[in-house]
Design a protein around this motif. Sequence first.
Motif, mmCIF file in Angstrom:
data_model
loop_
_atom_site.group_PDB
_atom_site.id
_atom_site.type_symbol
_atom_site.label_atom_id
_atom_site.label_comp_id
_atom_site.label_asym_id
_atom_site.label_seq_id
_atom_site.Cartn_x
_atom_site.Cartn_y
_atom_site.Cartn_z
ATOM 1 N N GLY A 176 1.013 -1.026 0.042
ATOM 2 C CA GLY A 176 0.187 -0.208 0.105
ATOM 3 C C GLY A 176 1.232 1.367 0.096
ATOM 4 N N ALA A 177 0.062 2.506 0.474
ATOM 5 C CA ALA A 177 0.753 3.872 0.883
ATOM 6 C C ALA A 177 2.189 3.449 1.406
ATOM 7 C CB ALA A 177 0.691 4.884 1.634
ATOM 8 N N GLU A 178 3.160 4.805 0.834
ATOM 9 C CA GLU A 178 4.910 4.577 2.209
ATOM 10 C C GLU A 178 4.623 5.863 3.358
ATOM 11 O OE1 GLU A 178 7.689 5.611 -0.593
ATOM 12 O OE2 GLU A 178 9.174 5.883 1.804
ATOM 13 N N VAL A 179 4.858 4.762 4.619
ATOM 14 C CA VAL A 179 4.771 5.570 6.083
ATOM 15 C C VAL A 179 6.706 7.073 5.527
ATOM 16 C CG1 VAL A 179 4.801 5.438 8.263
ATOM 17 C CG2 VAL A 179 4.090 3.284 7.289
ATOM 18 N N SER A 183 -3.042 -4.747 18.326
ATOM 19 C CA SER A 183 -4.794 -4.031 18.159
ATOM 20 C C SER A 183 -4.308 -2.429 17.048
ATOM 21 C CB SER A 183 -5.229 -3.587 19.292
ATOM 22 O OG SER A 183 -6.673 -2.915 18.560
ATOM 23 N N LEU A 184 -4.590 -2.111 16.313
ATOM 24 C CA LEU A 184 -4.774 -0.282 15.816
ATOM 25 C C LEU A 184 -5.822 0.708 16.352
ATOM 26 C CD1 LEU A 184 -3.603 -1.832 12.166
ATOM 27 C CD2 LEU A 184 -1.744 -0.543 14.028
ATOM 28 N N SER A 185 -6.710 -0.402 16.923
ATOM 29 C CA SER A 185 -7.625 1.070 17.139
ATOM 30 C C SER A 185 -7.428 1.265 18.520
ATOM 31 C CB SER A 185 -9.059 -0.222 17.454
ATOM 32 O OG SER A 185 -8.603 -0.930 18.439
ATOM 33 N N ASP A 186 -6.433 1.177 19.588
ATOM 34 C CA ASP A 186 -5.639 1.274 20.402
ATOM 35 C C ASP A 186 -4.747 1.314 20.615
ATOM 36 O OD1 ASP A 186 -5.086 2.728 22.780
ATOM 37 O OD2 ASP A 186 -5.839 0.440 24.034
ATOM 38 N N GLY A 187 -4.102 2.562 20.105
ATOM 39 C CA GLY A 187 -2.626 2.763 19.925
ATOM 40 C C GLY A 187 -1.582 2.748 20.949
ATOM 41 N N ASP A 188 -2.121 2.415 21.806
ATOM 42 C CA ASP A 188 -1.447 2.684 23.545
ATOM 43 C C ASP A 188 -0.619 0.908 22.907
ATOM 44 O OD1 ASP A 188 -1.920 4.945 24.095
ATOM 45 O OD2 ASP A 188 -3.474 4.478 25.287
ATOM 46 N N ILE A 210 8.711 5.872 13.750
ATOM 47 C CA ILE A 210 7.574 5.143 12.725
ATOM 48 C C ILE A 210 6.223 4.523 13.249
ATOM 49 C CG2 ILE A 210 7.805 3.764 11.168
ATOM 50 C CD1 ILE A 210 10.869 3.577 10.836
ATOM 51 N N VAL A 211 6.580 4.008 13.890
ATOM 52 C CA VAL A 211 4.877 3.364 14.912
ATOM 53 C C VAL A 211 4.291 4.382 14.902
ATOM 54 C CG1 VAL A 211 4.132 2.163 17.179
ATOM 55 C CG2 VAL A 211 6.274 1.472 16.588
ATOM 56 N N ARG A 212 4.583 6.164 15.639
ATOM 57 C CA ARG A 212 3.904 7.206 15.491
ATOM 58 C C ARG A 212 3.294 7.313 14.461
ATOM 59 N NH1 ARG A 212 7.974 8.777 19.910
ATOM 60 N NH2 ARG A 212 6.731 7.652 21.943
ATOM 61 N N ARG A 266 -1.390 7.399 11.034
ATOM 62 C CA ARG A 266 -1.686 7.210 9.423
ATOM 63 C C ARG A 266 -2.656 6.509 9.459
ATOM 64 N NH1 ARG A 266 2.094 8.218 4.985
ATOM 65 N NH2 ARG A 266 0.170 7.563 3.705
ATOM 66 N N VAL A 267 -2.667 5.301 9.983
ATOM 67 C CA VAL A 267 -4.564 4.124 10.335
ATOM 68 C C VAL A 267 -4.939 5.181 10.540
ATOM 69 C CG1 VAL A 267 -5.314 2.570 11.500
ATOM 70 C CG2 VAL A 267 -2.911 2.203 10.701
ATOM 71 N N ASP A 268 -4.958 6.394 11.626
ATOM 72 C CA ASP A 268 -6.572 6.982 11.770
ATOM 73 C C ASP A 268 -6.954 7.880 10.700
ATOM 74 O OD1 ASP A 268 -6.264 5.971 14.577
ATOM 75 O OD2 ASP A 268 -5.425 7.905 15.488
ATOM 76 N N SER A 269 -5.906 8.439 10.300
ATOM 77 C CA SER A 269 -6.573 9.522 9.011
ATOM 78 C C SER A 269 -7.144 8.437 8.138
ATOM 79 C CB SER A 269 -5.415 10.070 8.623
ATOM 80 O OG SER A 269 -4.281 9.539 7.800
ATOM 81 N N GLY A 270 -6.687 6.771 7.602
ATOM 82 C CA GLY A 270 -7.026 6.201 6.688
ATOM 83 C C GLY A 270 -6.768 6.309 5.824
ATOM 84 N N VAL A 271 -4.903 6.577 5.974
ATOM 85 C CA VAL A 271 -4.253 6.785 4.380
ATOM 86 C C VAL A 271 -3.647 5.812 4.116
ATOM 87 C CG1 VAL A 271 -2.824 8.277 2.639
ATOM 88 C CG2 VAL A 271 -4.935 9.508 4.474
#
Length: 152
Positions: free
Chosen positions: A69-72, A113-118, A132-134, A139-144
């Motif tokens: 998919g897209a590059e981070v 889980s990506l729903s809770d970044g903690d 990179i994790v942050r 990016r996941v939150d923004s949907g890109v």
Amino acid sequence: MTGLISVAGAAVVDSLENPSRLLIARRSAPPQFAGMWEFPGGKLEAGESFEDALHRELLEELGITVRLGAEVEADAEGGWPLNERAVMRVWFAELLQGEPLPLQDHDELRWVSLSDGDEALALPWIPADLPIVRSLLERVDSGVLSGKGLRG
């Protein structure tokens, strides 16, 4: 940025369209990184593109094939600095075939889980991978996540 070692990394997610989990790998070596988590991937071979290196490394290290998919994207030119000699570029990737196994360089794989970044942020990451994790979580939150023109 010339003369730096180029490394390709993958943020393997369960779905590029609607990601809920991220596959991460725990290093077994070298000693200073053993027990720390990272994005799977590795160094580019001579004449190899980042995308080709990712496909090769993920097959060798985890026994999987992916769709990229897209590059981070990093803030720094050329990618995410790993140290004074190496830089990494990271792409989102969706698992296509294979059951991920720690075949090389890792002793454990884990879906977080990506729903809770903690959950992801609480793990002991290789220090260079933590920014990179942050960025990935943002990016996941923004949907890109899906990329255009990338080979699967």
